[in-house]
Design a protein around this motif. Structure first.
Motif, PDB file in Angstrom:
ATOM      1  N   ASP A 122     -19.912 -95.132 -14.997  1.00  0.00           N
ATOM      2  CA  ASP A 122     -18.918 -94.823 -13.978  1.00  0.00           C
ATOM      3  C   ASP A 122     -19.356 -95.361 -12.629  1.00  0.00           C
ATOM      4  O   ASP A 122     -20.484 -95.803 -12.441  1.00  0.00           O
ATOM      5  CB  ASP A 122     -18.632 -93.313 -13.899  1.00  0.00           C
ATOM      6  CG  ASP A 122     -19.835 -92.487 -13.449  1.00  0.00           C
ATOM      7  OD1 ASP A 122     -20.904 -93.064 -13.243  1.00  0.00           O
ATOM      8  OD2 ASP A 122     -19.695 -91.264 -13.312  1.00  0.00           O
ATOM      9  N   TYR A 123     -18.391 -95.344 -11.696  1.00  0.00           N
ATOM     10  CA  TYR A 123     -18.623 -95.748 -10.313  1.00  0.00           C
ATOM     11  C   TYR A 123     -18.903 -94.478  -9.515  1.00  0.00           C
ATOM     12  O   TYR A 123     -18.186 -93.480  -9.659  1.00  0.00           O
ATOM     13  CB  TYR A 123     -17.375 -96.458  -9.775  1.00  0.00           C
ATOM     14  CG  TYR A 123     -17.599 -97.199  -8.484  1.00  0.00           C
ATOM     15  CD1 TYR A 123     -17.861 -98.561  -8.487  1.00  0.00           C
ATOM     16  CD2 TYR A 123     -17.537 -96.541  -7.259  1.00  0.00           C
ATOM     17  CE1 TYR A 123     -18.068 -99.257  -7.295  1.00  0.00           C
ATOM     18  CE2 TYR A 123     -17.740 -97.216  -6.072  1.00  0.00           C
ATOM     19  CZ  TYR A 123     -18.012 -98.578  -6.093  1.00  0.00           C
ATOM     20  OH  TYR A 123     -18.213 -99.251  -4.919  1.00  0.00           O
ATOM     21  N   GLU A 124     -19.930 -94.506  -8.649  1.00  0.00           N
ATOM     22  CA  GLU A 124     -20.335 -93.261  -8.014  1.00  0.00           C
ATOM     23  C   GLU A 124     -20.289 -93.277  -6.483  1.00  0.00           C
ATOM     24  O   GLU A 124     -19.951 -92.284  -5.872  1.00  0.00           O
ATOM     25  CB  GLU A 124     -21.728 -92.875  -8.501  1.00  0.00           C
ATOM     26  CG  GLU A 124     -21.774 -92.749 -10.027  1.00  0.00           C
ATOM     27  CD  GLU A 124     -22.651 -91.645 -10.517  1.00  0.00           C
ATOM     28  OE1 GLU A 124     -23.589 -91.282  -9.810  1.00  0.00           O
ATOM     29  OE2 GLU A 124     -22.391 -91.136 -11.626  1.00  0.00           O
ATOM     30  N   ASP A 125     -20.670 -94.359  -5.847  1.00  0.00           N
ATOM     31  CA  ASP A 125     -20.576 -94.470  -4.396  1.00  0.00           C
ATOM     32  C   ASP A 125     -20.511 -95.950  -4.060  1.00  0.00           C
ATOM     33  O   ASP A 125     -20.479 -96.784  -4.966  1.00  0.00           O
ATOM     34  CB  ASP A 125     -21.757 -93.774  -3.704  1.00  0.00           C
ATOM     35  CG  ASP A 125     -21.352 -93.149  -2.364  1.00  0.00           C
ATOM     36  OD1 ASP A 125     -20.446 -93.689  -1.714  1.00  0.00           O
ATOM     37  OD2 ASP A 125     -21.948 -92.127  -1.970  1.00  0.00           O
ATOM     38  N   ASP A 126     -20.499 -96.295  -2.791  1.00  0.00           N
ATOM     39  CA  ASP A 126     -20.310 -97.699  -2.399  1.00  0.00           C
ATOM     40  C   ASP A 126     -21.279 -98.616  -3.141  1.00  0.00           C
ATOM     41  O   ASP A 126     -22.497 -98.587  -2.887  1.00  0.00           O
ATOM     42  CB  ASP A 126     -20.513 -97.852  -0.899  1.00  0.00           C
ATOM     43  CG  ASP A 126     -19.394 -97.213  -0.099  1.00  0.00           C
ATOM     44  OD1 ASP A 126     -18.595 -96.466  -0.695  1.00  0.00           O
ATOM     45  OD2 ASP A 126     -19.332 -97.452   1.120  1.00  0.00           O
TER      46      ASP A 126
END
Length: 498
Positions: free
Chosen positions: A249-253
């Motif tokens: 998954d994508y979590e932060d910048d």
């Protein structure tokens, strides 16, 4: 994701002394005694060499090399600092390598780091070479260049040193954890299995993120789409190296987390070494930068590496997870509680391993971000050091993505065995027992160095050479940091002091 810290909470200063350690700590308990015996074996090199030269082993490796078409092989060993050193050898010399292996200056295992005083840490310029014998079963083809393969090696003191030769070198943390885990299983009948959650930050053209103020970009499919070239290559290369990739998954910048299935802890640690190499290769191919730095930016989540741990008993009727007993409600079994107590008791003493850089501790000071700050445990809460997120699994949340995975598992294994051996109790969530009530997690590398030295059990459990040189490396790093004048100091003091 990393762990939640309540906005009004701040990391606490370390107490003047270490927390009380139960009297049974001894010189590292059974764990330390067994490891000392293993490391005293001067026949280890000869036995490994003999196994390598069995005709069936030589023939099998030769056939694999011919079948894959590999022309070059990296013979490699992870270092104490979680890098990897290697020599490249034309593939046709594989039989010679099985016999002689690779040779490096001994300080290669400590990353050839020179101290501020000019000393080459790990033995100085006069240190002898180590010999690394290949483990032929670890041969794999690099998926980004099918003419290049790799084989892991084990480091030994050369037999020509006489009484000091032929032994496993404790600075080879990969080999050290493998023998320690094997001995742990022989004593307890249990096997440590783990799954890691390595987060990392990517930067470069085409993957920039725009988000509303105070809104996280986490989980959004649009951001995953921007990272599609990255995750497709990383997952494909990992699968080619026998990872069972399960989700991401994508979590932060610019931060993504890609997970693979849990396995025996030594295999999980080895895959973490490979994963770092995969990510660096993908970054080169895509013109990006990829970093496992623990805390790249203020106000953004750090790069954690949660360790999801379970203990298994193997038997003829199948393998049994002994931290699971079939109850539906979220809970910790008696075995899990003992293991949790051991890990929490020794969290301060192992923190130098779990957060091994100056930057590691910036994760715990950034209020509002997901990072643990206390030696506590709970049921499905992200504000603790150990989280029971699912029955049968203990999520140890302190390590960051720069961790040496062999060393982290080694220290966790020692702490777990202490908990099991002494029957330690952690108390209930929010109600710590007397054993862990006064335990405080170090909040700087300097205080972690002090806690590392103060833990009598772990200092006795680990090889003296390992702890001595690791301390020298970390003291040098802390000293270098403390001696640097930063922009923050200029901003605070250049004009502000009358």
């Amino acid at each position: 994701m990393s762990n939640l810290i309540i906005a009004e909470e701040r990391p606490q200063a370390a107490p003047p002394g270490p927390p009380p350690v139960p009297e049974d700590a001894g010189a590292g308990g059974r764990f330390g005694a067994a490891l000392r015996e293993i490391l005293a074996d001067t026949t280890a090199f000869a036995r490994h060499q003999e196994a390598n030269l069995r005709p069936e082993v030589v023939a099998a490796l030769g056939e694999r090399i011919r079948a894959t078409g590999v022309k070059y092989i990296y013979y490699m060993i992870p270092t104490l600092g979680s890098r990897t050193v290697a020599k490249v050898v034309p593939a046709g010399h594989f039989e010679r390598m099985l016999r002689k292996g690779i040779a490096f200056h001994r300080t290669a295992l400590t990353d050839l780091q020179t101290s501020r005083e000019g000393e080459l840490i790990g033995g100085g310029v006069d240190a002898h070479e180590f010999w690394g014998l290949p483990e032929p079963e670890t041969f794999q083809v690099l998926p980004w260049d099918d003419e290049v393969g790799r084989i892991f090696c084990t480091a030994y003191d050369p037999p020509h040193l006489g009484a000091a030769g032929g032994r496993l070198i404790p600075l080879d943390t990969r080999a050290l954890f493998r023998v320690a885990h094997r001995a742990f299983t022989e004593r307890t009948g249990l096997e440590l299995r783990s799954g890691l959650e390595p987060e990392m930050t990517w930067t470069g053209p085409g993957i920039e993120v725009v988000a509303k103020e105070d809104q996280s970009p986490a989980y959004q499919v649009e951001n995953l789409e921007k990272m599609r070239p990255v995750y497709k290559k990383v997952i494909a290369y990992a699968q080619a190296l026998d990872f069972d990739m399960i989700q991401g998954d994508y979590e932060d910048d610019g931060q993504i987390e890609l997970n693979w299935d849990y396995d025996r802890a030594e295999l999980t640690a080895e895959r973490m070494t490979s994963y770092r190499q995969i990510c660096k290769q993908v970054a080169r191919e895509l013109g990006l930068e990829a970093s496992f730095m623990a805390k790249p930016y203020n106000g953004k989540m750090g790069n954690g590496c949660h360790h999801n741990l379970s203990l298994w008993r193997r038997g003829p009727g199948g393998d049994e997870n002994v931290v699971e007993d079939g109850r539906v409600e979220l809970h910790a079994t008696e075995t899990a509680r003992h293991a949790i107590a051991g890990m929490l008791l020794h969290a301060p003493g192992s923190m130098l391993v779990m957060g091994s850089t100056v930057n590691s501790y910036k994760r715990y000071w950034d209020a509002g971000q997901f990072a643990p700050s206390g030696a506590d445990w709970g049921l499905d809460t992200r504000g603790v050091a150990i989280r029971i997120s699912a029955n049968g699994r203990m999520e140890y949340r302190l390590p960051d993505a720069s961790v040496n995975p062999y060393l982290s598992h080694l220290y966790l294994l020692a702490a777990i065995e202490h908990g099991l051996e002494a029957g330690l109790e952690p108390g209930d969530p929010g109600e710590p027992s007397a054993v862990i009530r006064d335990v405080v997690i170090p909040n700087t590398l300097g205080s972690a160095i002090e806690a590392f030295e103060a833990d009598a059990y772990l200092m006795g459990a680990m090889p003296e050479e390992l702890t001595r040189i690791f301390l020298q490396l970390k003291r040098d790093e802390w000293g270098r940091y403390c001696g640097q004048i930063t922009q923050w100091e200029f901003d605070q003091y250049w004009e502000a002091i009358p």
